[in-house]
Design a protein around this motif. Structure first.
Motif, PDB file in Angstrom:
ATOM      1  N   ALA A  53       0.808  -1.220   0.000  1.00 45.75           N
ATOM      2  CA  ALA A  53       0.000   0.000   0.000  1.00 45.75           C
ATOM      3  C   ALA A  53       0.842   1.271   0.000  1.00 45.75           C
ATOM      4  CB  ALA A  53      -0.942  -0.006   1.203  1.00 45.75           C
ATOM      5  N   SER A  54       2.077   1.194   0.456  1.00 49.83           N
ATOM      6  CA  SER A  54       2.927   2.392   0.503  1.00 49.83           C
ATOM      7  C   SER A  54       3.550   2.731  -0.848  1.00 49.83           C
ATOM      8  CB  SER A  54       4.043   2.194   1.536  1.00 49.83           C
ATOM      9  OG  SER A  54       4.882   1.113   1.158  1.00 49.83           O
ATOM     10  N   LEU A  55       3.464   1.816  -1.806  1.00 46.11           N
ATOM     11  CA  LEU A  55       4.064   2.045  -3.113  1.00 46.11           C
ATOM     12  C   LEU A  55       3.112   2.825  -4.008  1.00 46.11           C
ATOM     13  CD1 LEU A  55       5.589  -1.510  -3.759  1.00 46.11           C
ATOM     14  CD2 LEU A  55       6.768   0.540  -2.945  1.00 46.11           C
ATOM     15  N   LYS A  56       3.680   3.663  -4.864  1.00 41.28           N
ATOM     16  CA  LYS A  56       2.873   4.474  -5.782  1.00 41.28           C
ATOM     17  C   LYS A  56       2.339   3.583  -6.903  1.00 41.28           C
ATOM     18  CE  LYS A  56       3.186   8.544  -8.788  1.00 41.28           C
ATOM     19  NZ  LYS A  56       2.804   7.878 -10.043  1.00 41.28           N
ATOM     20  N   PRO A  57       1.019   3.460  -7.041  1.00 43.98           N
ATOM     21  CA  PRO A  57       0.473   2.583  -8.091  1.00 43.98           C
ATOM     22  C   PRO A  57       0.584   3.206  -9.479  1.00 43.98           C
ATOM     23  CG  PRO A  57      -1.312   3.646  -6.893  1.00 43.98           C
ATOM     24  CD  PRO A  57      -0.044   4.042  -6.203  1.00 43.98           C
ATOM     25  N   SER A  58       0.908   2.388 -10.445  1.00 40.92           N
ATOM     26  CA  SER A  58       0.956   2.797 -11.849  1.00 40.92           C
ATOM     27  C   SER A  58       0.198   1.742 -12.642  1.00 40.92           C
ATOM     28  CB  SER A  58       2.411   2.894 -12.326  1.00 40.92           C
ATOM     29  OG  SER A  58       2.468   3.202 -13.703  1.00 40.92           O
ATOM     30  N   ILE A  59      -0.992   2.107 -13.110  1.00 40.33           N
ATOM     31  CA  ILE A  59      -1.884   1.136 -13.746  1.00 40.33           C
ATOM     32  C   ILE A  59      -1.751   1.190 -15.263  1.00 40.33           C
ATOM     33  CG2 ILE A  59      -4.268   0.348 -13.998  1.00 40.33           C
ATOM     34  CD1 ILE A  59      -4.895   1.670 -11.328  1.00 40.33           C
ATOM     35  N   SER A  60      -1.542   0.025 -15.870  1.00 42.32           N
ATOM     36  CA  SER A  60      -1.555  -0.118 -17.326  1.00 42.32           C
ATOM     37  C   SER A  60      -2.856  -0.812 -17.712  1.00 42.32           C
ATOM     38  CB  SER A  60      -0.363  -0.954 -17.798  1.00 42.32           C
ATOM     39  OG  SER A  60       0.856  -0.329 -17.465  1.00 42.32           O
ATOM     40  N   TRP A  61      -3.633  -0.166 -18.593  1.00 44.12           N
ATOM     41  CA  TRP A  61      -4.953  -0.682 -18.959  1.00 44.12           C
ATOM     42  C   TRP A  61      -4.881  -1.396 -20.307  1.00 44.12           C
ATOM     43  CZ3 TRP A  61      -8.788  -0.053 -15.395  1.00 44.12           C
ATOM     44  CH2 TRP A  61      -8.595   0.934 -14.423  1.00 44.12           C
ATOM     45  N   TYR A  62      -5.404  -2.602 -20.361  1.00 47.95           N
ATOM     46  CA  TYR A  62      -5.436  -3.356 -21.613  1.00 47.95           C
ATOM     47  C   TYR A  62      -6.773  -4.060 -21.752  1.00 47.95           C
ATOM     48  CZ  TYR A  62      -0.413  -2.917 -22.537  1.00 47.95           C
ATOM     49  OH  TYR A  62       0.847  -2.433 -22.816  1.00 47.95           O
ATOM     50  N   GLY A  63      -7.293  -4.066 -22.993  1.00 52.10           N
ATOM     51  CA  GLY A  63      -8.442  -4.900 -23.294  1.00 52.10           C
ATOM     52  C   GLY A  63      -7.997  -6.352 -23.373  1.00 52.10           C
TER      53      GLY A  63
END
Length: 238
Positions: A53-63
């Motif tokens: 939870a302390s890490l910065k999230p970086s979301i990659s979105w794919y179909g």
């Protein structure tokens, strides 16, 4: 209001490899149903265990169809996902249903593509020193992607780690130091996170690194070409 439907979510990158450190972000792949759009980011982030939870999230979105296509084409990112993911949400075993990706065949082409980007950096910084930190970060991006691609041929298994450029076999060691590589990496992170870049991000630093990297990358490309030609010869001889 989100209209998408989440099919699966996975952690990948350094956390997925078990190599996270103070510099790591939390890389997340969110797979959504085709043509419906994304879901709310919070719906993905709330799946993250407390330990991350302390890490910065970086979301990659794919179909879902695009992920399946990457596996069918043998794209390098498909191999990354196949080897180094931690499931956050996967009710239907999505990645498992895709099986093993097809062999990666774009190693040399990808190396040449990132070399082309790299070759444009010296003229940019010579024209204007203002963007030296940004260009230094781009050196890191190019070199890391070159190394990950080349690792398919020059390592026992694809190496997606941060320092894969120092793990390639069959040619002399990368001619820049770990400290120089780290400085370029910090420049990249500074530009992404709005931080102060290292004081080493100067025009002379970039030109010095490039002058040593360019002939080494020639050697790397020649080695990959020999391997590709040898494979084609063997196939034609059958």
């Amino acid at each position: 209001m989100s209209t998408g439907r989440l099919i699966a979510a996975y952690i990948f990158g350094s956390v997925g490899r078990g190599q996270a450190d103070a510099l790591s972000d939390l890389d997340i792949l969110a797979v959504v149903e085709n043509n419906l759009g994304k879901v709310a980011e919070l719906d993905v982030i709330k799946l993250v265990p407390l330990q991350f939870a302390s890490l910065k999230p970086s979301i990659s979105w794919y179909g879902a169809a695009r992920v399946a296509e990457m596996f069918q084409n043998g794209e390098l990112f498909a191999w990354h996902l196949s080897r180094e993911t931690v499931s956050l949400f996967d009710p239907n075993k999505f990645l498992q249903t895709l099986g093993t990706p097809a062999p990666y065949k774009e190693c040399l082409a990808d190396v040449r593509s990132f070399r082309a980007i790299l070759s444009g950096i010296p003229p940019q910084v010579q024209q204007s020193a203002v963007n030296a930190a940004y260009e230094a970060g781009l050196v890191y991006v190019c070199l890391r992607n070159i190394a990950m691609a080349a690792s398919w041929e020059l390592c026992e298994a694809p190496d997606f780690s941060r320092y894969s450029v120092f793990n390639l076999s069959g040619l002399r060691k990368c001619p820049i130091s770990v400290e120089e590589f780290d400085a370029a990496m910090h420049c990249r992170m500074a530009s992404q996170r709005g931080l102060q870049p290292p004081h080493t991000a100067t025009v002379s630093y970039i030109l010095g690194i490039y002058s040593r990297l360019d002939p080494w990358l020639d050697e790397l490309e020649e080695l990959l070409l020999r391997k590709e030609n040898g494979r084609q010869y063997a196939q034609n001889a059958v």
